[in-house]
Write a protein that holds these residues in place. Structure first.
Motif, PDB file in Angstrom:
ATOM      1  N   THR A 137       0.850  -1.196   0.000  1.00 16.20           N
ATOM      2  CA  THR A 137       0.000   0.000   0.000  1.00 16.20           C
ATOM      3  C   THR A 137       0.890   1.252   0.000  1.00 16.20           C
ATOM      4  O   THR A 137       2.052   1.196   0.405  1.00 16.20           O
ATOM      5  CB  THR A 137      -0.940   0.028   1.221  1.00 16.20           C
ATOM      6  N   ILE A 148       8.480   5.678   0.159  1.00 19.20           N
ATOM      7  CA  ILE A 148       8.980   4.352   0.568  1.00 19.20           C
ATOM      8  C   ILE A 148       8.657   3.335  -0.523  1.00 19.20           C
ATOM      9  O   ILE A 148       9.499   2.506  -0.880  1.00 19.20           O
ATOM     10  CB  ILE A 148       8.382   3.918   1.924  1.00 19.20           C
ATOM     11  N   LEU A 164      -1.534  -0.842  -4.099  1.00 21.58           N
ATOM     12  CA  LEU A 164      -2.698  -0.048  -3.698  1.00 21.58           C
ATOM     13  C   LEU A 164      -2.309   1.412  -3.521  1.00 21.58           C
ATOM     14  O   LEU A 164      -1.298   1.723  -2.881  1.00 21.58           O
ATOM     15  CB  LEU A 164      -3.252  -0.590  -2.369  1.00 21.58           C
ATOM     16  N   VAL A 185      -4.435   5.494  -3.072  1.00 23.35           N
ATOM     17  CA  VAL A 185      -5.736   6.125  -2.828  1.00 23.35           C
ATOM     18  C   VAL A 185      -6.453   6.359  -4.166  1.00 23.35           C
ATOM     19  O   VAL A 185      -5.798   6.556  -5.203  1.00 23.35           O
ATOM     20  CB  VAL A 185      -5.579   7.462  -2.063  1.00 23.35           C
ATOM     21  N   ALA A 230      -2.666  10.307  -7.507  1.00 27.10           N
ATOM     22  CA  ALA A 230      -1.976   9.132  -6.946  1.00 27.10           C
ATOM     23  C   ALA A 230      -2.024   7.961  -7.928  1.00 27.10           C
ATOM     24  O   ALA A 230      -1.030   7.245  -8.116  1.00 27.10           O
ATOM     25  CB  ALA A 230      -2.615   8.749  -5.613  1.00 27.10           C
ATOM     26  N   VAL A 258       2.196   0.317   3.976  1.00 28.63           N
ATOM     27  CA  VAL A 258       3.043   1.517   4.037  1.00 28.63           C
ATOM     28  C   VAL A 258       2.178   2.779   3.927  1.00 28.63           C
ATOM     29  O   VAL A 258       2.443   3.792   4.569  1.00 28.63           O
ATOM     30  CB  VAL A 258       4.074   1.493   2.869  1.00 28.63           C
ATOM     31  N   GLY A 259       1.133   2.701   3.120  1.00 31.30           N
ATOM     32  CA  GLY A 259       0.328   3.872   2.764  1.00 31.30           C
ATOM     33  C   GLY A 259      -0.280   4.567   3.963  1.00 31.30           C
ATOM     34  O   GLY A 259      -1.061   3.971   4.702  1.00 31.30           O
ATOM     35  N   PRO A 271       3.060  10.599   6.357  1.00 33.67           N
ATOM     36  CA  PRO A 271       4.262  10.711   7.192  1.00 33.67           C
ATOM     37  C   PRO A 271       4.193  11.972   8.041  1.00 33.67           C
ATOM     38  O   PRO A 271       3.425  12.884   7.749  1.00 33.67           O
ATOM     39  CB  PRO A 271       5.390  10.812   6.166  1.00 33.67           C
ATOM     40  N   ASN A 314       3.105   4.949  10.155  1.00 37.03           N
ATOM     41  CA  ASN A 314       3.195   5.365  11.564  1.00 37.03           C
ATOM     42  C   ASN A 314       1.879   5.845  12.155  1.00 37.03           C
ATOM     43  O   ASN A 314       1.051   6.390  11.425  1.00 37.03           O
ATOM     44  CB  ASN A 314       4.229   6.498  11.681  1.00 37.03           C
ATOM     45  N   ALA A 319      14.017   3.102   5.367  1.00 39.03           N
ATOM     46  CA  ALA A 319      12.778   2.458   5.827  1.00 39.03           C
ATOM     47  C   ALA A 319      12.439   1.282   4.915  1.00 39.03           C
ATOM     48  O   ALA A 319      12.086   0.192   5.381  1.00 39.03           O
ATOM     49  CB  ALA A 319      11.640   3.472   5.836  1.00 39.03           C
TER      50      ALA A 319
HETATM   51  N1  LIG Z   1       8.006   2.175  10.823  1.00 41.46           N
HETATM   52  C1  LIG Z   1       9.028   2.857  10.347  1.00 41.46           C
HETATM   53  O1  LIG Z   1      10.188   2.593  10.718  1.00 41.46           O
HETATM   54  C2  LIG Z   1       8.823   3.953   9.324  1.00 41.46           C
HETATM   55  C3  LIG Z   1       9.920   4.532   8.692  1.00 41.46           C
HETATM   56  C4  LIG Z   1       9.716   5.549   7.764  1.00 41.46           C
HETATM   57  C5  LIG Z   1       8.417   5.973   7.474  1.00 41.46           C
HETATM   58  N2  LIG Z   1       7.373   5.380   8.092  1.00 41.46           N
HETATM   59  C6  LIG Z   1       5.994   5.775   7.789  1.00 41.46           C
HETATM   60  O2  LIG Z   1       5.609   5.208   6.531  1.00 41.46           O
HETATM   61  C7  LIG Z   1       4.495   5.957   6.007  1.00 41.46           C
HETATM   62  C8  LIG Z   1       4.721   6.286   4.535  1.00 41.46           C
HETATM   63  O3  LIG Z   1       5.825   7.138   4.386  1.00 41.46           O
HETATM   64  P1  LIG Z   1       6.238   7.728   2.958  1.00 41.46           P
HETATM   65  O4  LIG Z   1       7.438   8.553   3.203  1.00 41.46           O
HETATM   66  O5  LIG Z   1       6.255   6.668   1.925  1.00 41.46           O
HETATM   67  O6  LIG Z   1       4.992   8.709   2.686  1.00 41.46           O
HETATM   68  P2  LIG Z   1       4.510   9.331   1.293  1.00 41.46           P
HETATM   69  O7  LIG Z   1       3.580  10.431   1.630  1.00 41.46           O
HETATM   70  O8  LIG Z   1       5.652   9.586   0.386  1.00 41.46           O
HETATM   71  O9  LIG Z   1       3.695   8.111   0.664  1.00 41.46           O
HETATM   72  C9  LIG Z   1       2.562   7.605   1.264  1.00 41.46           C
HETATM   73  C10 LIG Z   1       1.656   7.122   0.168  1.00 41.46           C
HETATM   74  O10 LIG Z   1       0.575   6.437   0.787  1.00 41.46           O
HETATM   75  C11 LIG Z   1      -0.583   6.729   0.036  1.00 41.46           C
HETATM   76  N3  LIG Z   1      -1.733   6.471   0.890  1.00 41.46           N
HETATM   77  C12 LIG Z   1      -2.265   7.257   1.862  1.00 41.46           C
HETATM   78  N4  LIG Z   1      -3.334   6.671   2.392  1.00 41.46           N
HETATM   79  C13 LIG Z   1      -3.478   5.486   1.784  1.00 41.46           C
HETATM   80  C14 LIG Z   1      -4.414   4.432   1.877  1.00 41.46           C
HETATM   81  N5  LIG Z   1      -5.429   4.483   2.735  1.00 41.46           N
HETATM   82  N6  LIG Z   1      -4.260   3.354   1.069  1.00 41.46           N
HETATM   83  C15 LIG Z   1      -3.248   3.294   0.194  1.00 41.46           C
HETATM   84  N7  LIG Z   1      -2.337   4.271   0.030  1.00 41.46           N
HETATM   85  C16 LIG Z   1      -2.454   5.343   0.817  1.00 41.46           C
HETATM   86  C17 LIG Z   1      -0.418   8.193  -0.372  1.00 41.46           C
HETATM   87  O11 LIG Z   1      -1.234   8.510  -1.496  1.00 41.46           O
HETATM   88  C18 LIG Z   1       1.069   8.238  -0.695  1.00 41.46           C
HETATM   89  O12 LIG Z   1       1.335   7.966  -2.057  1.00 41.46           O
HETATM   90  C19 LIG Z   1       4.385   7.195   6.918  1.00 41.46           C
HETATM   91  O13 LIG Z   1       3.348   6.963   7.870  1.00 41.46           O
HETATM   92  C20 LIG Z   1       5.724   7.252   7.610  1.00 41.46           C
HETATM   93  O14 LIG Z   1       5.673   7.921   8.834  1.00 41.46           O
HETATM   94  C21 LIG Z   1       7.545   4.381   9.005  1.00 41.46           C
END
Ligand SMILES: NC(=O)c1ccc[n+]([C@@H]2O[C@H](COP(=O)([O-])OP(=O)(O)OC[C@H]3O[C@@H](n4cnc5c(N)ncnc54)[C@H](O)[C@@H]3O)[C@@H](O)[C@H]2O)c1
Ligand SMILES: O=C(O)C[C@H](O)C(=O)O
Length: 328
Positions: free
Chosen positions: A11, A17, A42, A44, A49, A90-91, A94, A134, A245
């Motif tokens: 996702t 990521i 997946l 949104v 997107a 993942v989705g 952040p 997160n 990540a």
């Molecule tokens: N656990 C960890 O160690 C760790 C490390 C780094 C980042 N993260 C978290 O990972 C998440 C993603 O980070 P990123 O930098 O890729 O963000 P980003 O904003 O670049 O990408 C997130 C993507 O998710 C999509 N999205 C949002 N809601 C969604 C849904 N319901 N279904 C499917 N897709 C959806 C968005 O359209 C976007 O393309 C954040 O919450 C960030 O904090 C966690």
């Protein structure tokens, strides 16, 4: 004979990521160089997107990865998770500069109720789930609770980035190669309260604790550096960590699926009461993996300082759990 392809749902596939993750899954770095994969991606249901996802898929196609035998784009978790064997959630949003990860709960929490329900309805009954979005532990807890027909043990949260960060700091401090570090553990929440614990760690059979022999460094430098690393990266890059990540997600899933040969790694997993952590708490533990299953390293002595750190990270997780009751 070549292996049957497995289905891997990701996702947030058009996010940062996602961009650092998909190509490595498709090249076999996650599930093995002999394991064909079908990617079920997946995003949104918004034009921007979905367009971005199309672009990522074009690039995946242009790599001509021999192991990538199918790519699907989805805007609904009910189709994205159909029969999936692995799901990397993942989705989600952040955090930006100055935010704590827990502040994302009100924005992201509901995503994981919907996705847990969809996994429950349509995924393989043996699906292995990693939550990256997160706050990862509590989101994984929400997804697990929304999927009562799936094994709770198959829902996990990503603590591997903290584990890898801790290993890297120890390598720098001791001047030894990171690959030589064994028996490192990270307890608790993926947040500044996590407790990276090198009391049992060894390098070439020698105790890391004895090699470092500096309790003040542990308390005042090491733990804050690892705990606040995510914020330091956001401050420097203006964006949250992405390649590291994605790398941690690959490490987590690869080790779970293919085993660790006795090596300790850290996974956020639902507790069964081990080390006094209440059942179902999604907690970082040291584990070993074999045959597609993880096993907590048990019987480690917990001294007063460690207990204090574990209590603190547990209290934070309990507070997060309380805050999402309405989503369960
Ligand atoms: N656990 C960890 O160690 C760790 C490390 C780094 C980042 N993260 C978290 O990972 C998440 C993603 O980070 P990123 O930098 O890729 O963000 P980003 O904003 O670049 O990408 C997130 C993507 O998710 C999509 N999205 C949002 N809601 C969604 C849904 N319901 N279904 C499917 N897709 C959806 C968005 O359209 C976007 O393309 C954040 O919450 C960030 O904090 C966690
Ligand atoms: O810190 C963040 O918000 C992103 C991620 O969880 C990290 O640890 O880098």
């Amino acid at each position: 004979m070549s292996k049957k392809p497995v289905r891997v749902a990701v996702t947030g596939a058009a996010g940062q990521i996602g961009y650092a993750l998909l190509f490595r899954i498709a090249s076999g770095e996650m599930l093995g160089k002999d394991q064909p994969v079908i990617l079920q991606l997946l995003e949104v249901p918004m034009e921007k997107a979905q367009e971005a996802l199309k672009g990522v898929i074009m690039e995946l196609e242009d790599c001509a990865f021999p192991l990538l035998v199918g790519i699907e784009a989805h805007s609904d978790p009910m189709t994205a998770f159909k029969d999936t064997d692995y799901a990397l959630l993942v989705g989600s949003r952040p955090r930006g500069p100055g935010m704590e990860r827990a502040e994302l709960l009100s924005i992201n929490g509901a995503i994981f109720t919907a996705q847990g329900k969809a996994l429950n309805a349509v995924a393989s009954r043996d699906v292995r789930v990693l939550v990256v979005g997160n706050p990862a532990n509590t989101n994984a807890y929400i997804a697990m609770k929304a999927a009562p027909d799936l094994p709770a043990k198959n829902f996990t949260a990503m603590l591997r980035l903290d584990h890898n960060r801790a290993a890297s700091q120890i390598a720098a401090k001791t001047g030894k190669p990171v690959a030589a570090i064994e028996k490192l553990a990270v307890w608790g929440n993926h947040s500044p309260t996590m407790y990276a614990d090198y009391r049992f760690a060894t390098i070439g059979g020698e105790s890391v604790k004895d090699m470092i022999n500096d309790e003040a460094w542990n308390r005042d430098v090491f733990l804050p550096t690892v705990g606040k690393r995510g914020a330091a990266i956001i401050a420097a890059r203006g964006l949250s960590s992405a390649a590291s990540a994605a790398n941690a997600a690959i490490d987590h899933m690869r080790d779970w699926a293919l085993g660790t040969n006795g090596a300790w790694v850290t996974m956020g997993i639902p507790s069964n009461g081990e080390y006094g952590i209440p059942a179902e708490t999604m907690f970082g533990y040291p584990v070993t993996c074999e045959g597609g299953e993880y096993k907590i390293v048990e019987g480690l002595a917990i001294d007063a300082f460690s207990q204090e750190c574990i209590n603190k990270t547990l209290a934070e997780l309990e507070g997060e759990k309380d805050g999402v009751k309405h989503l369960l």
